[in-house]
Design a protein around this motif. Sequence first.
Motif, PDB file in Angstrom:
ATOM      1  N   SER A   7      78.112 -11.548  60.176  1.00 24.12           N
ATOM      2  CA  SER A   7      78.953 -12.034  60.998  1.00 24.12           C
ATOM      3  C   SER A   7      80.543 -11.369  60.720  1.00 24.12           C
ATOM      4  CB  SER A   7      79.182 -13.363  60.766  1.00 24.12           C
ATOM      5  OG  SER A   7      78.011 -14.056  61.037  1.00 24.12           O
ATOM      6  N   ILE A   8      80.376 -10.461  59.754  1.00 19.79           N
ATOM      7  CA  ILE A   8      81.894  -9.793  59.104  1.00 19.79           C
ATOM      8  C   ILE A   8      81.816  -8.498  59.280  1.00 19.79           C
ATOM      9  CG2 ILE A   8      83.380  -9.760  57.293  1.00 19.79           C
ATOM     10  CD1 ILE A   8      82.783 -12.583  56.463  1.00 19.79           C
ATOM     11  N   THR A   9      82.717  -7.701  59.557  1.00 18.55           N
ATOM     12  CA  THR A   9      82.891  -6.503  59.551  1.00 18.55           C
ATOM     13  C   THR A   9      84.219  -6.345  59.087  1.00 18.55           C
ATOM     14  OG1 THR A   9      83.714  -6.258  61.777  1.00 18.55           O
ATOM     15  CG2 THR A   9      81.319  -6.006  61.342  1.00 18.55           C
ATOM     16  N   ASN A  10      84.552  -5.152  58.236  1.00 14.93           N
ATOM     17  CA  ASN A  10      86.019  -4.602  57.873  1.00 14.93           C
ATOM     18  C   ASN A  10      86.040  -3.118  58.143  1.00 14.93           C
ATOM     19  OD1 ASN A  10      88.167  -3.988  56.632  1.00 14.93           O
ATOM     20  ND2 ASN A  10      87.673  -5.382  54.715  1.00 14.93           N
ATOM     21  N   ASP A  11      86.836  -3.234  59.075  1.00 15.16           N
ATOM     22  CA  ASP A  11      87.291  -1.904  59.807  1.00 15.16           C
ATOM     23  C   ASP A  11      88.536  -1.324  59.338  1.00 15.16           C
ATOM     24  OD1 ASP A  11      88.995  -3.595  61.001  1.00 15.16           O
ATOM     25  OD2 ASP A  11      88.424  -3.372  63.015  1.00 15.16           O
ATOM     26  N   THR A  12      88.929  -1.608  57.989  1.00 10.71           N
ATOM     27  CA  THR A  12      90.076  -0.884  57.369  1.00 10.71           C
ATOM     28  C   THR A  12      89.843   0.534  57.276  1.00 10.71           C
ATOM     29  OG1 THR A  12      90.597  -2.912  56.321  1.00 10.71           O
ATOM     30  CG2 THR A  12      91.765  -1.049  55.489  1.00 10.71           C
ATOM     31  N   PRO A  13      90.509   1.284  57.863  1.00  9.36           N
ATOM     32  CA  PRO A  13      90.386   2.903  57.902  1.00  9.36           C
ATOM     33  C   PRO A  13      90.458   3.420  56.343  1.00  9.36           C
ATOM     34  CG  PRO A  13      92.273   2.389  59.348  1.00  9.36           C
ATOM     35  CD  PRO A  13      91.780   1.131  58.594  1.00  9.36           C
ATOM     36  N   ARG A  34      80.927 -21.189  64.963  1.00  8.47           N
ATOM     37  CA  ARG A  34      82.329 -21.931  65.017  1.00  8.47           C
ATOM     38  C   ARG A  34      82.196 -22.981  63.796  1.00  8.47           C
ATOM     39  NH1 ARG A  34      85.779 -22.402  68.760  1.00  8.47           N
ATOM     40  NH2 ARG A  34      87.332 -24.295  68.624  1.00  8.47           N
ATOM     41  N   GLY A  35      81.213 -23.515  63.435  1.00  7.57           N
ATOM     42  CA  GLY A  35      81.157 -24.643  62.443  1.00  7.57           C
ATOM     43  C   GLY A  35      81.501 -23.784  60.989  1.00  7.57           C
ATOM     44  N   ASN A  36      81.196 -22.454  60.946  1.00  7.44           N
ATOM     45  CA  ASN A  36      81.124 -21.707  59.485  1.00  7.44           C
ATOM     46  C   ASN A  36      82.457 -20.987  59.455  1.00  7.44           C
ATOM     47  OD1 ASN A  36      79.895 -21.249  57.160  1.00  7.44           O
ATOM     48  ND2 ASN A  36      79.181 -19.094  57.896  1.00  7.44           N
ATOM     49  N   LEU A  37      83.468 -20.963  60.482  1.00 11.62           N
ATOM     50  CA  LEU A  37      84.601 -20.131  60.499  1.00 11.62           C
ATOM     51  C   LEU A  37      85.581 -20.462  59.183  1.00 11.62           C
ATOM     52  CD1 LEU A  37      85.608 -19.849  64.060  1.00 11.62           C
ATOM     53  CD2 LEU A  37      84.920 -18.013  62.602  1.00 11.62           C
ATOM     54  N   GLY A  39      84.696 -21.497  56.335  1.00  6.21           N
ATOM     55  CA  GLY A  39      84.076 -20.938  54.803  1.00  6.21           C
ATOM     56  C   GLY A  39      84.446 -19.449  54.913  1.00  6.21           C
ATOM     57  N   LEU A  40      84.023 -18.787  56.050  1.00  2.00           N
ATOM     58  CA  LEU A  40      84.184 -17.371  56.101  1.00  2.00           C
ATOM     59  C   LEU A  40      85.759 -17.065  55.743  1.00  2.00           C
ATOM     60  CD1 LEU A  40      81.838 -16.549  59.192  1.00  2.00           C
ATOM     61  CD2 LEU A  40      81.526 -16.082  56.732  1.00  2.00           C
ATOM     62  N   VAL A  41      86.452 -17.730  56.503  1.00  2.00           N
ATOM     63  CA  VAL A  41      88.191 -17.336  56.519  1.00  2.00           C
ATOM     64  C   VAL A  41      88.283 -17.544  54.921  1.00  2.00           C
ATOM     65  CG1 VAL A  41      90.543 -17.909  57.162  1.00  2.00           C
ATOM     66  CG2 VAL A  41      88.602 -17.799  58.528  1.00  2.00           C
ATOM     67  N   GLU A  42      88.096 -18.651  54.369  1.00  3.85           N
ATOM     68  CA  GLU A  42      88.213 -19.004  53.069  1.00  3.85           C
ATOM     69  C   GLU A  42      87.797 -18.042  52.087  1.00  3.85           C
ATOM     70  OE1 GLU A  42      87.278 -22.187  49.363  1.00  3.85           O
ATOM     71  OE2 GLU A  42      86.492 -22.858  51.490  1.00  3.85           O
ATOM     72  N   GLU A  43      86.521 -17.554  52.143  1.00  2.90           N
ATOM     73  CA  GLU A  43      85.983 -16.541  51.221  1.00  2.90           C
ATOM     74  C   GLU A  43      86.796 -15.189  51.334  1.00  2.90           C
ATOM     75  OE1 GLU A  43      81.485 -14.895  50.056  1.00  2.90           O
ATOM     76  OE2 GLU A  43      81.814 -16.377  51.525  1.00  2.90           O
ATOM     77  N   ALA A  44      87.207 -14.866  52.734  1.00  2.00           N
ATOM     78  CA  ALA A  44      87.939 -13.514  52.859  1.00  2.00           C
ATOM     79  C   ALA A  44      89.269 -13.534  52.404  1.00  2.00           C
ATOM     80  CB  ALA A  44      87.874 -13.301  54.382  1.00  2.00           C
ATOM     81  N   LEU A  45      89.936 -14.651  52.386  1.00  2.00           N
ATOM     82  CA  LEU A  45      91.208 -14.765  51.800  1.00  2.00           C
ATOM     83  C   LEU A  45      91.234 -14.981  50.288  1.00  2.00           C
ATOM     84  CD1 LEU A  45      92.958 -17.451  54.195  1.00  2.00           C
ATOM     85  CD2 LEU A  45      93.535 -15.021  54.002  1.00  2.00           C
ATOM     86  N   ARG A  46      90.179 -15.488  49.675  1.00  2.00           N
ATOM     87  CA  ARG A  46      89.898 -15.707  48.272  1.00  2.00           C
ATOM     88  C   ARG A  46      89.759 -14.409  47.946  1.00  2.00           C
ATOM     89  NH1 ARG A  46      88.263 -19.748  44.800  1.00  2.00           N
ATOM     90  NH2 ARG A  46      87.779 -21.109  46.579  1.00  2.00           N
ATOM     91  N   GLU A  47      89.000 -13.407  48.498  1.00  2.00           N
ATOM     92  CA  GLU A  47      88.799 -11.998  47.819  1.00  2.00           C
ATOM     93  C   GLU A  47      90.058 -11.265  48.065  1.00  2.00           C
ATOM     94  OE1 GLU A  47      87.113  -8.604  46.357  1.00  2.00           O
ATOM     95  OE2 GLU A  47      86.367 -10.686  46.263  1.00  2.00           O
ATOM     96  N   PHE A  74      93.274 -23.040  63.497  1.00  2.00           N
ATOM     97  CA  PHE A  74      92.822 -24.195  62.700  1.00  2.00           C
ATOM     98  C   PHE A  74      91.809 -23.770  61.140  1.00  2.00           C
ATOM     99  CE2 PHE A  74      88.929 -26.979  61.732  1.00  2.00           C
ATOM    100  CZ  PHE A  74      89.722 -28.108  61.229  1.00  2.00           C
ATOM    101  N   PRO A  75      90.945 -22.838  61.399  1.00  2.00           N
ATOM    102  CA  PRO A  75      89.997 -22.461  60.311  1.00  2.00           C
ATOM    103  C   PRO A  75      91.018 -21.577  59.202  1.00  2.00           C
ATOM    104  CG  PRO A  75      89.528 -21.038  62.095  1.00  2.00           C
ATOM    105  CD  PRO A  75      90.489 -22.200  62.632  1.00  2.00           C
TER     106      PRO A  75
END
Length: 250
Positions: A7-13, A34-37, A39-47, A74-75
Amino acid sequence: MKGGVSSITNDTPAGSSVAADPYGALPKLQGAERGNLTGLVEEALREAIVSLAMEPGMMIDKLAVCERMGVSRFPVSAALAKLAAAGLVEVLPQRGTRVMPIVIHDIRQHLFIRSALEVETVRSLAAECPEPTLAALDANLGRQREAVAAGERQGFHLLDLAFHEILLDATGLPRVKEIVAVSRSALDRARRLMASPQRHAHTLAEHVRIVDAIRLQDVEAAAHAMHHHLDEVVAELRRFASERPDLFRE
């Protein structure tokens, strides 16, 4: 990432400056449930925080996070609340949310825990160390030398973690390993900040002294070598904090 790799892509050049755009380190979320957003945002911010893309003390713009990741507020708010509970961000009344500065007092506590457990680990191994463990340590040191010579910061970081895991695995005490892992994770931001070719070379030399003492079955030398190795982290941290006081808090 757990639970959302597809569900995640990182398109940073490639070659872009994360420091110039810390939000560029965040992935866009595509097709995530939607119910997993949260957790995904938290993990991305944590990293982003642990990898220092978002530096200690940085104010976090929630709108910028929403726009970058393609999610609603909200997420993002829920994820930041979880990160605040974990001690990685803090909410400043009427100012917003910022990345928590690295607290030197906390670092000292976690290093105290590591020292107590890992010094005893090498004591026990110096008394009796299985040959397969020595072989694994030697192989790891060989790869560490290669990483130092090639200037591979991330590669050395992983080998450093593996070195300590080999020692802890050899004790056959998984609970001890779990406790050390928690304290080591709490040190991750500080260790990455201090990563440099010079620090890696010193770390390698300290690791070699630990293994040499274990091989010679010199219990006190092994304990001293590990104690010195972990003490050097505190000394290096204080030197770094004097140069970048904006990133730290006593």
